[in-house]
Scaffold this active site. Structure first.
Site, PDB file in Angstrom:
ATOM      1  CG  ASP A   1      17.336 -10.851   6.672  1.00 26.11           C
ATOM      2  OD1 ASP A   1      16.915 -10.563   5.748  1.00 26.11           O
ATOM      3  OD2 ASP A   1      18.221 -11.515   6.887  1.00 26.11           O
TER       4      ASP A   1
HETATM    5  C1  BGC Z   1      18.816 -12.369   3.321  1.00 23.20           C
HETATM    6  C2  BGC Z   1      19.438 -11.008   3.589  1.00 23.20           C
HETATM    7  C3  BGC Z   1      19.315 -10.097   2.384  1.00 23.20           C
HETATM    8  C4  BGC Z   1      17.844  -9.904   2.333  1.00 23.20           C
HETATM    9  C5  BGC Z   1      17.045  -8.863   1.100  1.00 23.20           C
HETATM   10  C6  BGC Z   1      17.353 -11.981   3.123  1.00 23.20           C
HETATM   11  O1  BGC Z   1      16.677 -13.154   3.128  1.00 23.20           O
HETATM   12  O2  BGC Z   1      19.047 -12.826   4.905  1.00 23.20           O
HETATM   13  O3  BGC Z   1      20.889 -11.034   3.638  1.00 23.20           O
HETATM   14  O4  BGC Z   1      19.958  -8.704   2.411  1.00 23.20           O
HETATM   15  O5  BGC Z   1      17.284 -11.287   2.308  1.00 23.20           O
HETATM   16  O6  BGC Z   1      17.247  -9.460  -0.045  1.00 23.20           O
END
Ligand code: BGC
Length: 780
Positions: free
Chosen positions: A304
């Protein structure tokens, strides 16, 4: 069948090991040994050769470059933004890009990669396509409330059609985190609290996105997130610690990830939380022992957003240490953090990582690109003509309306207040009455809220000119200036009406007095749920409560149309409203869909995918809990029982609950046998009768209880459901088939076993109101 399984005999028990089986999927097939000479085998051999040849030519830096995912362009979804994008792409330091879409924008970056880098390796393009891309469907929690797997799969299919036409080939979905805590803002992105429902939804979403052939230009690679246990954050506070036994993990939290992976999901995203002390992103047990060795996952793992960097704050060491920790744990790609880019070469020299592990990660990224057909044609997702023809096609918009109707849950309908008649005057009141922005919810991808249908517009469209509508905002969403400022700093788009609360309420009351019925559109604004939007108090905010209380005093029938991204605590509303319709954030067609239900053009059929507590102090409150040694049995003066002094143990609305304009009556379940042989199937038949005055759909739910076990078993667990349409007066007999895996669970040795003994089968229209039958599972 829910789990593939194989049987073995162990100490008189069935030993079933679904978590140890290799995935049975189409997309996974390339990495699983295929029959010699088969087409899959040829493909696999071709891919292996191509990638081996390519990797021979790659420098260490170019390999590390593939492990780098950057964010470019339209959306920022975390605290850090990638810099020097063009130069990084040109020198081969980027494996993929996210937050860039439209064929034009994607093509520009792809050309840089394909024409200007030494080895011409194409980029992957990812994006948070969560509940639709341009056509926006209800938020994920709302989709789950439809319990309609075909409709949910269709929503993912349409999202894939639009996303793939928009330059994208990879979506950060499905999000399959189980959550039992509505304080956590991201429960809105999940399928709720149940592992069975969550697994079924994860599986069909992967199929909707990926289809049967990932190389087609209208399919996209799925990314199962957030691995793992992200929804179990302590206190419902986002990014917080999770700590739980392996038995709970295997039985209650891991099944949806496993189901989505078994369905062939090409990638997995690590979660932000730590798990029993080790952050998921540096957790070798999780990423290698479980995911790779036990589950046989052949795809790649992306972190993430800056999750490797964040391991420093978790207390896992400096940049160099967390870089090595992540790679050695089994992470393949670093989202935005550039930790791999800056540290892996040094790690290699220090001997803290091995070349073979960098190679493995690089190979997995290249394999994903091969599976998407990018080496064959890097521009297959950048056809501008196709984009123009695809976005928000009329049939997609029609599907969004239909799916939205199916996601709405009728929580109360006293004296058949609903459906409304298309005559007289309606006072449409509340901060959400005319809003478009909130209809598409948070994480609404490339959705354009200006194309969303507000409730006011929907009512006008459906009821036409025979109904007079008077409107008033009645209240601001919230009156906490700091919270408004915080929300508005990150896309909250909350307008604040400068009038005093009293003035706004007076206007609303006047409108209500002139009407036959009040429709109060209240709840959360979209920014109050989603990522980093945890709330400690999940009741309606004070200004909206004051409005409802003033409206109640008018004595007019009060219909609450609730919009929210989480279960809210609604004790006053349940006591005082005549009708309550939970509508989540229902997407591009929200207003039309809600009006369809309000005026009886569609008979509501949704059921809650998460328990609604009566008070926040009851959380975590979930239907599939264990029995304590001192269960409370309703005797008010009993002291030494597991209960609260000040609130009941019961939810306001149980899991699986939802009313219809008609009523359904269930018969007693009939079992094909009451002494079930080990390894045999059990058929459960039940009659369901439509006893009311409307045709309607019912979601019949089957729960199971294992009465005696080597570990304490939940008081009930969902093991099947069926959605049926019954005409007024019609009776239908439904058959559910339970297989040995449905009767099994992970014991303390993490063996998947069905233990002989007594079971109860329960069938009903929600998890509380059920009809029960009993059977015995025999030993071998
Ligand atoms: C979130 C994810 C997301 C990623 C990319 C993160 O802050 O937890 O769910 O896919 O950002 O945008």
């Amino acid at each position: 069948m829910k789990h593939p399984f194989r049987t073995a005999l162990l100490m008189g028990l069935w030993l079933l090991t679904p978590l140890l089986d290799a995935p049975q999927s189409v997309a996974a097939a390339t990495a699983v040994a295929a029959t010699p000479g088969s087409a899959a085998d040829d493909d696999q051999a071709k891919m292996n050769k191509f990638i081996a040849d390519l990797m021979q030519k790659m420098t260490v830096d170019e390999k590390i470059g593939q492990l780098n995912l950057i964010t470019v362009g339209f959306d920022v979804t975390g605290p850090v933004v990638s810099k020097d994008v063009d130069a990084s792409i040109r020198r081969g330091a980027v494996g993929g890009v996210f937050n860039t879409f439209t064929p034009k924008a994607a093509r520009k970056l792809q050309e840089m990669a394909v024409k200007q880098t030494r080895l011409r390796i194409p980029l992957m393009f990812g994006y948070d396509v969560i509940h639709g891309h341009r056509t926006i469907f209800p938020i994920s929690l709302g989709l789950a409330a439809s319990w309609d797997l075909a409709a949910i799969e269709q929503s993912a299919r349409i999202a894939a059609e639009e996303a793939s036409a928009d330059g994208l080939n990879w979506v950060f979905s499905p999000m399959v985190d189980i959550s039992r805590d509505p304080r956590w803002g991201r429960i809105s992105e999940s399928a709720g609290e149940d592992p069975y429902l969550g697994s079924e939804i994860g599986r069909v979403m992967v199929r909707g996105y990926q289809g049967t052939d990932l190389t087609k230009n209208n399919t996209v690679m799925a990314c199962v997130k957030h691995f793992a246990l992200y929804g179990a954050a302590e206190g419902g506070r986002d990014y917080n610690t999770t700590d739980m036994s392996r038995v709970r993990m295997y039985n209650e939290y891991l099944p949806p990830y496993k189901a989505a992976i078994d369905a062939g999901a090409g990638s997995v995203m690590s979660s932000f939380n730590d798990i029993n002390g080790v952050p998921a992103t540096g957790n070798k047990w999780l990423m290698t022992d479980l995911l790779r060795k036990q589950w046989g996952f052949p795809g790649f793992v992306v972190t993430d957003y800056t999750a490797i960097n964040e391991m420093t704050a978790h207390g896992m060491g400096d940049d160099a240490q967390v870089s090595a920790l992540a790679l050695n744990a089994g992470i393949d790609q670093d989202m935005v953090g550039e930790i791999f880019l800056k540290n892996l070469a040094r790690n290699l020299k220090d001997g803290t990582v091995q070349q073979a592990d960098i190679d493995t990660a690089c190979r997995r990224i290249l394999e994903a690109k091969w599976k998407l057909g990018l080496f064959e044609d890097p521009y297959r997702y950048t056809d501008e003509k196709r984009a123009k023809q695809t976005m928000m096609k009329p049939e997609y918009v029609a599907a969004a309306r239909d799916i939205a109707r199916k996601s709405l849950v009728l929580l109360k309908n006293q004296g058949q207040t609903l459906p409304l008649r298309s005559t007289g005057t309606i006072a449409l009141i509340g901060p959400l009455a005319s809003r478009q922005r909130d209809m598409i919810g948070s994480w609404s991808g490339a959705g354009d809220w200006k194309q969303a249908v507000s409730l006011e517009q929907g009512i006008r469209n459906v009821a036409g000119s025979s109904v007079k509508i008077v409107t008033a905002q009645g209240a601001n969403f919230i009156d906490d200036a700091q919270m408004i400022a915080r929300l508005n700093a990150h896309g909250g788009e909350l307008n604040v009406d400068p009038r005093s609360a009293d003035e706004m309420i007076a206007e609303a009351v006047k409108a209500a007095q002139s009407a036959d019925v009040i429709v109060a559109a209240v709840g959360e604004s979209q920014g109050m749920t989603g990522e980093a939007a945890s709330r400690a108090d999940i009741g309606l905010p004070a200004p909206q409560m004051a409005l409802l209380k003033a409206l109640k005093k008018t004595g007019k029938p009060l219909v609450i149309v609730l919009m929210a991204g989480r279960p809210l605590t609604l004790p006053w509303e349940q006591q005082n409203a005549d009708a309550i319709l939970e509508t989540w954030f229902a997407g591009s067609q929200a207003g039309n869909a809600i009006a369809d239900v309000l005026f009886g053009r569609y008979n509501p059929s949704g059921k809650l995918p998460a328990t609604f507590p009566e008070s926040v102090g009851q959380i975590p409150l979930y239907y599939n809990h264990k029995s304590t040694g001192r269960p409370y049995a309703g005797v008010a003066l009993d002291k030494y029982k597991s209960r609260y002094l000040d609130v009941s143990n019961d939810p306001l609305y149980p899991f699986g609950f939802g009313l219809s304009y008609t009523t359904f009556k269930y018969g007693k379940p009939e079992l094909s046998t009451t002494s079930l042989a080990s390894g045999a199937m059990l058929d459960v038949k039940v009659t369901v009768q439509n006893t009311g005055n409307y045709d309607g759909e019912e979601i019949a739910q089957l729960y199971l209880r294992d009465l005696v076990g080597s570990i304490s078993r939940p008081v009930k667990e969902l093991k099947g459901f069926q959605k049926v349409m019954l005409k007024k007066g019609e009776t239908r007999t439904l058959t559910f088939r339970l297989n040995p895996a449905d009767l099994s669970f992970y014991n303390t040795d993490l063996q998947f076993v069905a233990e002989p003994g007594d079971f109860e089968v329960m069938v009903g229209g929600n998890s509380r109101d059920v009809q029960t039958a009993a059977f015995k599972l025999l030993g071998k």
